[in-house]
Design a protein around this motif. Structure first.
Motif, PDB file in Angstrom:
ATOM      1  N   ARG A  70       0.829  -1.215   0.000  1.00 44.05           N
ATOM      2  CA  ARG A  70       0.000   0.000   0.000  1.00 44.05           C
ATOM      3  C   ARG A  70       0.859   1.261   0.000  1.00 44.05           C
ATOM      4  O   ARG A  70       0.494   2.258  -0.606  1.00 44.05           O
ATOM      5  CB  ARG A  70      -0.937  -0.004   1.195  1.00 44.05           C
ATOM      6  N   PHE A  74       0.610   4.027  -2.749  1.00 45.98           N
ATOM      7  CA  PHE A  74       0.403   5.426  -2.365  1.00 45.98           C
ATOM      8  C   PHE A  74       1.443   6.322  -3.050  1.00 45.98           C
ATOM      9  O   PHE A  74       1.114   7.382  -3.589  1.00 45.98           O
ATOM     10  CB  PHE A  74       0.481   5.579  -0.844  1.00 45.98           C
ATOM     11  N   THR A  77       0.597   6.649  -6.667  1.00 48.16           N
ATOM     12  CA  THR A  77      -0.512   7.584  -6.854  1.00 48.16           C
ATOM     13  C   THR A  77      -0.018   9.025  -6.771  1.00 48.16           C
ATOM     14  O   THR A  77      -0.389   9.873  -7.580  1.00 48.16           O
ATOM     15  CB  THR A  77      -1.604   7.343  -5.801  1.00 48.16           C
ATOM     16  N   TRP A  78       0.835   9.308  -5.765  1.00 49.73           N
ATOM     17  CA  TRP A  78       1.364  10.666  -5.645  1.00 49.73           C
ATOM     18  C   TRP A  78       2.202  11.028  -6.870  1.00 49.73           C
ATOM     19  O   TRP A  78       2.090  12.140  -7.393  1.00 49.73           O
ATOM     20  CB  TRP A  78       2.216  10.824  -4.375  1.00 49.73           C
ATOM     21  N   THR A 118      -3.809  13.211  -4.111  1.00 52.29           N
ATOM     22  CA  THR A 118      -3.491  11.855  -3.656  1.00 52.29           C
ATOM     23  C   THR A 118      -4.277  11.516  -2.401  1.00 52.29           C
ATOM     24  O   THR A 118      -4.868  10.430  -2.296  1.00 52.29           O
ATOM     25  CB  THR A 118      -1.979  11.724  -3.381  1.00 52.29           C
ATOM     26  N   TRP A 122      -7.161   8.580  -2.152  1.00 55.81           N
ATOM     27  CA  TRP A 122      -7.040   7.475  -1.214  1.00 55.81           C
ATOM     28  C   TRP A 122      -8.168   7.479  -0.198  1.00 55.81           C
ATOM     29  O   TRP A 122      -8.627   6.419   0.233  1.00 55.81           O
ATOM     30  CB  TRP A 122      -5.667   7.473  -0.547  1.00 55.81           C
ATOM     31  N   VAL A 125     -11.053   5.914  -1.994  1.00 57.22           N
ATOM     32  CA  VAL A 125     -10.887   4.479  -2.167  1.00 57.22           C
ATOM     33  C   VAL A 125     -11.085   3.725  -0.853  1.00 57.22           C
ATOM     34  O   VAL A 125     -11.692   2.659  -0.825  1.00 57.22           O
ATOM     35  CB  VAL A 125      -9.477   4.172  -2.757  1.00 57.22           C
ATOM     36  N   LEU A 126     -10.605   4.276   0.249  1.00 58.73           N
ATOM     37  CA  LEU A 126     -10.676   3.592   1.524  1.00 58.73           C
ATOM     38  C   LEU A 126     -12.059   3.669   2.173  1.00 58.73           C
ATOM     39  O   LEU A 126     -12.380   2.876   3.048  1.00 58.73           O
ATOM     40  CB  LEU A 126      -9.624   4.135   2.490  1.00 58.73           C
TER      41      LEU A 126
END
Length: 127
Positions: A70, A74, A77-78, A118, A122, A125-126
């Motif tokens: 993850r 992450f 994604t950033w 970002t 996230w 998504v979470l």
């Protein structure tokens, strides 16, 4: 015979230049481009695992679902968000705009925007 090298000017070096946001964002744009290349290999690995069968896909999802996985996702994604915003900044420059003092603001907005986008992605998504 005279020593010619003593009269030659020194070339500018990184210690002479003042770090400005546009320079830092240019370097970050290059780094995020390299990170995106590596991250795209991970995306391809995930797609190949999905096509290979349920067991392989579950194994890859287990890796991506771990704390380290993850964290890598992450960072990917950033890098994607930061690189996208840097590309948009360059697009504005290609149109001949944004060369004034606002170029520093665009650099800081690129950095902050990448972090905010970002985090929002996230959080979406979470939840």
């Amino acid at each position: 015979m005279t020593n010619v090298t003593q009269n030659r000017p020194l070339s500018p070096h990184l210690t002479i230049y003042k770090q400005i946001p546009t320079m830092v964002m240019s370097i970050m744009h290059r780094f995020t481009g390299m990170a995106l290349y590596a991250g795209t290999l991970l995306v391809a690995w995930s797609l190949v695992a999905a096509a290979s069968g349920e067991a392989t896909f579950d194994w890859v999802n287990g890796i991506f679902g771990s704390i380290l996985g993850r964290l890598v996702l992450f960072g990917y994604t950033w890098a994607l968000m930061h690189h996208m915003l840097g590309g948009l900044r360059h697009f504005v420059w290609d149109m001949g705009k944004g060369y004034g003092p606002e170029r520093y603001t665009y650099g800081w907005l690129t950095l902050a925007g990448g972090v905010v986008l970002t985090a929002l992605l996230w959080l979406f998504v979470l939840i």
